[in-house]
Write an enzyme that holds these catalytic residues in place. Structure first.
Site, PDB file in Angstrom:
ATOM      1  N   LYS A   1       0.821  -1.217   0.000  1.00  0.00           N
ATOM      2  CA  LYS A   1       0.000   0.000   0.000  1.00  0.00           C
ATOM      3  C   LYS A   1       0.854   1.265   0.000  1.00  0.00           C
ATOM      4  O   LYS A   1       0.418   2.320  -0.475  1.00  0.00           O
ATOM      5  CB  LYS A   1      -0.875   0.050   1.259  1.00  0.00           C
ATOM      6  CG  LYS A   1      -2.166  -0.718   1.229  1.00  0.00           C
ATOM      7  CD  LYS A   1      -2.916  -0.371   2.514  1.00  0.00           C
ATOM      8  CE  LYS A   1      -4.067  -1.305   2.785  1.00  0.00           C
ATOM      9  NZ  LYS A   1      -4.715  -0.973   4.077  1.00  0.00           N
TER      10      LYS A   1
ATOM     11  N   ASP B   1     -10.134   0.507   1.508  1.00  0.00           N
ATOM     12  CA  ASP B   1      -9.941  -0.925   1.300  1.00  0.00           C
ATOM     13  C   ASP B   1     -11.007  -1.471   0.355  1.00  0.00           C
ATOM     14  O   ASP B   1     -12.111  -0.924   0.247  1.00  0.00           O
ATOM     15  CB  ASP B   1     -10.022  -1.672   2.638  1.00  0.00           C
ATOM     16  CG  ASP B   1      -8.671  -1.819   3.313  1.00  0.00           C
ATOM     17  OD1 ASP B   1      -7.635  -1.522   2.677  1.00  0.00           O
ATOM     18  OD2 ASP B   1      -8.637  -2.233   4.490  1.00  0.00           O
TER      19      ASP B   1
ATOM     20  N   ASP C   1     -12.819  -3.995   0.760  1.00  0.00           N
ATOM     21  CA  ASP C   1     -13.992  -4.531   1.462  1.00  0.00           C
ATOM     22  C   ASP C   1     -14.786  -3.413   2.134  1.00  0.00           C
ATOM     23  O   ASP C   1     -15.485  -3.644   3.121  1.00  0.00           O
ATOM     24  CB  ASP C   1     -13.590  -5.604   2.478  1.00  0.00           C
ATOM     25  CG  ASP C   1     -12.601  -5.106   3.522  1.00  0.00           C
ATOM     26  OD1 ASP C   1     -12.141  -3.949   3.409  1.00  0.00           O
ATOM     27  OD2 ASP C   1     -12.271  -5.877   4.446  1.00  0.00           O
TER      28      ASP C   1
ATOM     29  N   HIS D   1     -17.102  -0.720   6.646  1.00  0.00           N
ATOM     30  CA  HIS D   1     -15.923  -1.551   6.428  1.00  0.00           C
ATOM     31  C   HIS D   1     -16.267  -2.994   6.807  1.00  0.00           C
ATOM     32  O   HIS D   1     -16.396  -3.318   7.986  1.00  0.00           O
ATOM     33  CB  HIS D   1     -14.772  -1.026   7.293  1.00  0.00           C
ATOM     34  CG  HIS D   1     -13.440  -1.569   6.924  1.00  0.00           C
ATOM     35  ND1 HIS D   1     -12.271  -1.128   7.508  1.00  0.00           N
ATOM     36  CD2 HIS D   1     -13.060  -2.519   6.032  1.00  0.00           C
ATOM     37  CE1 HIS D   1     -11.250  -1.773   6.996  1.00  0.00           C
ATOM     38  NE2 HIS D   1     -11.711  -2.637   6.108  1.00  0.00           N
TER      39      HIS D   1
END
Length: 338
Positions: free
Chosen positions: A105, A121, A123, A258
């Site tokens: 990242k 992210d 997800d 999240h």
């Protein structure tokens, strides 16, 4: 403190006049040949539904299959290939085995064609427009504070004494435990400014920093400790908050969810894991699928109109024109010494 700084952005209306559309973008990370691309498709469609004015850049490792990249490009993503970044000594037991790859990242600090980016992210789902976060004052690292109450934190002194920064008065951090821990953010969502000098310093620091259980999240918390500014939980609702700190959650106000709890990935959801049979979890899973399955949000079918500095810009027409001109393609980031 953060509330005052945050207020400067929430009062902003539309895009800042001095900022161009192309100087800002969302960014996510993708690795491997698994099914995480589905999360990214859901994410870009969620941003589209929320009428975001900015594109989604996907920083992908070389092992992401061509087929998956093509799916993402067809959904309007900008796919940018990056090289992996590894910690110096992989001798630590990470909280999750796959966390080690997340050091890659750090490459997103190389994306200096953008003045400011919001990392999300794969997800994560965005249920409301959060473009105003780009207007937060420069020079700081913005993210949501994490929760220490799940078993993945069992290696920490916070977990062992029952202390959590989400409810610091419930179990207080006493002097005999040593210095009070610094505020700690969840690295699944953050607002940052790309910079080659910062990227170089991140790599130099990584070389002399022993790996820790939460990999790049621990590292980023250490590195940005002095410039970290918390933003409200609504911008990165970690699902454990629903059963650990329900008093801190108002689902009607939540903008970003999240899906990081075990068993909560919507595209893998069975409802069998602990806490996954809760009605609020089922509702959030359904909300994700409603966006993912909505064909009207597919890139080719999108009629989303974005507010630009002086008028309106139709995102679909711009991206299609760029695609026809051969401008939209994979961009390989330059390798850096590891």
């Amino acid at each position: 403190m953060a509330p005052n700084v945050f207020g400067l952005a929430t009062k902003a209306t539309g895009l800042a006049k001095a900022k161009s559309l192309s100087s800002r973008a969302y960014v996510t990370f993708l690795a491997g040949n698994g099914d995480y691309w589905k999360g990214v498709v859901g994410l870009v469609k969620g941003l589209r539904k929320a009428k975001s004015a900015y594109p989604l850049v996907v920083a992908c490792l070389p092992d992401v299959p061509e087929e998956h990249r093509r799916i993402l490009i067809n959904q309007g993503c900008i796919v940018r290939e990056i090289e992996p970044v590894y910690p110096p000594h992989n001798q630590t037991q990470f909280a999750m085995a796959y966390y080690v790859i997340n050091y890659s990242k750090l490459r997103i600090w190389e994306f200096v064609e953008y003045s400011k980016m919001i990392y999300l992210d794969g997800d994560i789902q965005v249920f409301d427009n959060i473009d105003h976060l780009f207007d937060l004052p420069d020079g700081y690292f913005y993210a949501v504070m994490d929760c220490f109450c799940e078993k993945t934190w069992s290696h920490t002194p916070q977990y062992k004494v029952g202390y959590c920064q989400q409810c610091p008065d419930k179990v207080q951090w006493t002097e005999d435990l040593g210095p009070k821990p610094s505020l700690y953010f969840n690295a699944g969502m953050f607002v940052y400014e790309p910079s080659l000098s910062t990227y170089d310093d991140l790599l130099k620091t990584l070389k002399v920093t022993p790996p820790t259980p939460f990999a790049e999240q621990d590292f980023l918390n250490m590195y940005f400790r002095d410039v970290y500014k918390p933003i409200p939980n609504d911008y990165n609702l970690v699902l454990a908050m629903l059963w650990r700190h329900p008093e801190n959650v108002d689902l009607e106000k939540v903008k970003v969810v999240h899906y990081c709890a075990a068993g909560s990935k919507p595209w893998r959801y069975t409802g069998k894991e602990e806490n996954m049979d809760r009605e609020d979890i089922k509702m959030l899973i359904k909300k994700w699928w409603d966006i993912y399955d909505d064909e009207s949000l597919d890139y080719k079918n999108s009629n989303v109109v974005m507010n630009a500095v002086d008028g309106e810009v139709e995102a679909q027409k711009i991206m299609e024109a760029l695609s026809e001109a051969g401008v939209v393609h994979y961009i390989t980031a330059p390798s850096a010494a590891s």
